[in-house]
Design a protein around this motif. Structure first.
Motif, PDB file in Angstrom:
ATOM      1  N   ALA A  20       2.702   2.763  -7.297  1.00 62.40           N
ATOM      2  CA  ALA A  20       2.608   4.217  -7.438  1.00 62.40           C
ATOM      3  C   ALA A  20       2.902   4.908  -6.114  1.00 62.40           C
ATOM      4  CB  ALA A  20       1.229   4.613  -7.954  1.00 62.40           C
ATOM      5  N   GLY A  21       2.423   4.326  -5.012  1.00 65.81           N
ATOM      6  CA  GLY A  21       2.674   4.913  -3.696  1.00 65.81           C
ATOM      7  C   GLY A  21       4.161   4.957  -3.357  1.00 65.81           C
ATOM      8  N   LYS A  22       4.865   3.867  -3.646  1.00 62.45           N
ATOM      9  CA  LYS A  22       6.317   3.828  -3.405  1.00 62.45           C
ATOM     10  C   LYS A  22       7.024   4.868  -4.252  1.00 62.45           C
ATOM     11  CE  LYS A  22       6.583  -1.085  -2.220  1.00 62.45           C
ATOM     12  NZ  LYS A  22       7.003  -2.405  -2.686  1.00 62.45           N
ATOM     13  N   SER A  23       6.670   4.933  -5.520  1.00 61.72           N
ATOM     14  CA  SER A  23       7.285   5.894  -6.435  1.00 61.72           C
ATOM     15  C   SER A  23       6.970   7.332  -6.004  1.00 61.72           C
ATOM     16  CB  SER A  23       6.789   5.631  -7.860  1.00 61.72           C
ATOM     17  OG  SER A  23       7.304   6.575  -8.756  1.00 61.72           O
ATOM     18  N   LEU A  24       5.736   7.560  -5.648  1.00 63.60           N
ATOM     19  CA  LEU A  24       5.302   8.888  -5.207  1.00 63.60           C
ATOM     20  C   LEU A  24       6.056   9.318  -3.950  1.00 63.60           C
ATOM     21  CD1 LEU A  24       3.183  10.967  -6.105  1.00 63.60           C
ATOM     22  CD2 LEU A  24       1.560   9.858  -4.573  1.00 63.60           C
ATOM     23  N   SER A  25       6.282   8.376  -3.038  1.00 67.27           N
ATOM     24  CA  SER A  25       6.992   8.722  -1.804  1.00 67.27           C
ATOM     25  C   SER A  25       8.416   9.171  -2.098  1.00 67.27           C
ATOM     26  CB  SER A  25       6.974   7.560  -0.813  1.00 67.27           C
ATOM     27  OG  SER A  25       7.807   6.507  -1.226  1.00 67.27           O
ATOM     28  N   LYS A  26       9.042   8.575  -3.119  1.00 68.35           N
ATOM     29  CA  LYS A  26      10.389   9.009  -3.505  1.00 68.35           C
ATOM     30  C   LYS A  26      10.348  10.398  -4.120  1.00 68.35           C
ATOM     31  CE  LYS A  26      12.126   4.368  -4.141  1.00 68.35           C
ATOM     32  NZ  LYS A  26      12.291   3.279  -5.073  1.00 68.35           N
ATOM     33  N   MET A  27       9.369  10.631  -4.981  1.00 68.53           N
ATOM     34  CA  MET A  27       9.252  11.936  -5.645  1.00 68.53           C
ATOM     35  C   MET A  27       8.971  13.060  -4.650  1.00 68.53           C
ATOM     36  SD  MET A  27       7.010  11.115  -9.009  1.00 68.53           S
ATOM     37  CE  MET A  27       7.701  10.143 -10.348  1.00 68.53           C
ATOM     38  N   LEU A  28       8.153  12.754  -3.635  1.00 68.74           N
ATOM     39  CA  LEU A  28       7.753  13.778  -2.674  1.00 68.74           C
ATOM     40  C   LEU A  28       8.575  13.735  -1.390  1.00 68.74           C
ATOM     41  CD1 LEU A  28       3.872  13.448  -3.042  1.00 68.74           C
ATOM     42  CD2 LEU A  28       5.359  15.216  -4.015  1.00 68.74           C
ATOM     43  N   ASP A  29       9.558  12.826  -1.359  1.00 75.03           N
ATOM     44  CA  ASP A  29      10.369  12.626  -0.167  1.00 75.03           C
ATOM     45  C   ASP A  29       9.478  12.405   1.057  1.00 75.03           C
ATOM     46  OD1 ASP A  29      12.798  12.290   1.117  1.00 75.03           O
ATOM     47  OD2 ASP A  29      12.920  14.398   1.716  1.00 75.03           O
ATOM     48  N   GLY A  30       8.521  11.496   0.883  1.00 76.47           N
ATOM     49  CA  GLY A  30       7.567  11.206   1.941  1.00 76.47           C
ATOM     50  C   GLY A  30       7.647   9.758   2.375  1.00 76.47           C
ATOM     51  N   ILE A  31       6.826   9.406   3.329  1.00 73.11           N
ATOM     52  CA  ILE A  31       6.789   8.051   3.869  1.00 73.11           C
ATOM     53  C   ILE A  31       5.597   7.314   3.259  1.00 73.11           C
ATOM     54  CG2 ILE A  31       6.513   6.665   5.964  1.00 73.11           C
ATOM     55  CD1 ILE A  31       7.721   9.112   7.488  1.00 73.11           C
ATOM     56  N   HIS A  32       5.873   6.136   2.703  1.00 71.01           N
ATOM     57  CA  HIS A  32       4.826   5.311   2.102  1.00 71.01           C
ATOM     58  C   HIS A  32       4.399   4.218   3.072  1.00 71.01           C
ATOM     59  CE1 HIS A  32       3.528   1.751  -0.329  1.00 71.01           C
ATOM     60  NE2 HIS A  32       2.675   2.664  -0.729  1.00 71.01           N
ATOM     61  N   VAL A  33       3.091   4.017   3.166  1.00 66.12           N
ATOM     62  CA  VAL A  33       2.528   2.962   3.993  1.00 66.12           C
ATOM     63  C   VAL A  33       1.517   2.192   3.143  1.00 66.12           C
ATOM     64  CG1 VAL A  33       1.168   2.445   6.061  1.00 66.12           C
ATOM     65  CG2 VAL A  33       2.766   4.347   6.088  1.00 66.12           C
ATOM     66  N   ASP A  34       1.620   0.872   3.161  1.00 65.87           N
ATOM     67  CA  ASP A  34       0.666   0.016   2.465  1.00 65.87           C
ATOM     68  C   ASP A  34      -0.171  -0.688   3.536  1.00 65.87           C
ATOM     69  OD1 ASP A  34      -0.102  -2.819   1.471  1.00 65.87           O
ATOM     70  OD2 ASP A  34       0.346  -1.713  -0.369  1.00 65.87           O
TER      71      ASP A  34
END
Length: 174
Positions: A20-34
């Motif tokens: 979900a974090g990866k997908s959300l980062s694409k939708m919000l044009d943001g940076i995902h960190v795990d």
């Protein structure tokens, strides 16, 4: 930038925080960190091997340090936490204060279907349903305490789950 620009996803192991974090980062044009992936990179060892070699307490200490570093970042981030990050009072407080946090829930049987047990060092029992139910009983109040909103993604695709998260965090600027 305000202190709530980060989005932190919390929930059971295998619930879909990373996807979900990866997908959300694409939708919000943001940076995902795990967090777990960052610890693995830093330590040059898998979480599984780290826990087996140094113990869970050593892993939790690294997790706490990494969470603080990530949430101190001036750049807004979408953060997938480990399932047990909420076990620490300090972590729960930090997540609540420095991010907009989302508690992702999902039916246990759905989580069990997608779990890769080899990559889940703290899920060793052959009865995953029972073990996840026990973990949920232990941690649910912590997940609630650390989060601003709760979203049930049972039956949703990762894309639809991410859209639902976007609706809930719409006021957060990433």
């Amino acid at each position: 930038m305000g202190s709530k620009n980060h989005i932190v996803l919390v929930g059971l192991p295998g619930v879909g925080k990373t996807s979900a974090g990866k997908s959300l980062s694409k939708m919000l044009d943001g940076i995902h960190v795990d967090i777990d992936q960052e610890i693995q990179k830093d330590q040059e060892i898998s979480i599984s091997d780290l826990i087996n070699q140094k113990g869970e307490d050593a892993f939790r200490a690294l997790e706490e340090d990494k969470l603080k570093v990530i949430l101190d970042s001036p750049s807004p981030l979408i953060v997938s936490s480990g399932g047990g990050v909420v076990l620490s009072d300090k972590n729960r407080k930090l997540i609540k204060e420095k991010s907009f946090s989302v508690y992702i829930t999902c039916g246990i049987s759905e989580i069990v279907k997608r779990l890769d047990i080899l990559n889940r060092p703290l899920l060793y029992n052959t009865n995953k349903n029972s073990q996840l139910e026990d973990i949920l009983k232990e941690r649910e109040s912590f997940y609630r305490e650390a989060s601003h909103v709760m979203i049930d993604i049972t039956g949703l695709s990762i894309r639809d789950a991410s859209k639902e998260i976007c609706r809930k965090v719409g006021h957060v600027r990433i």
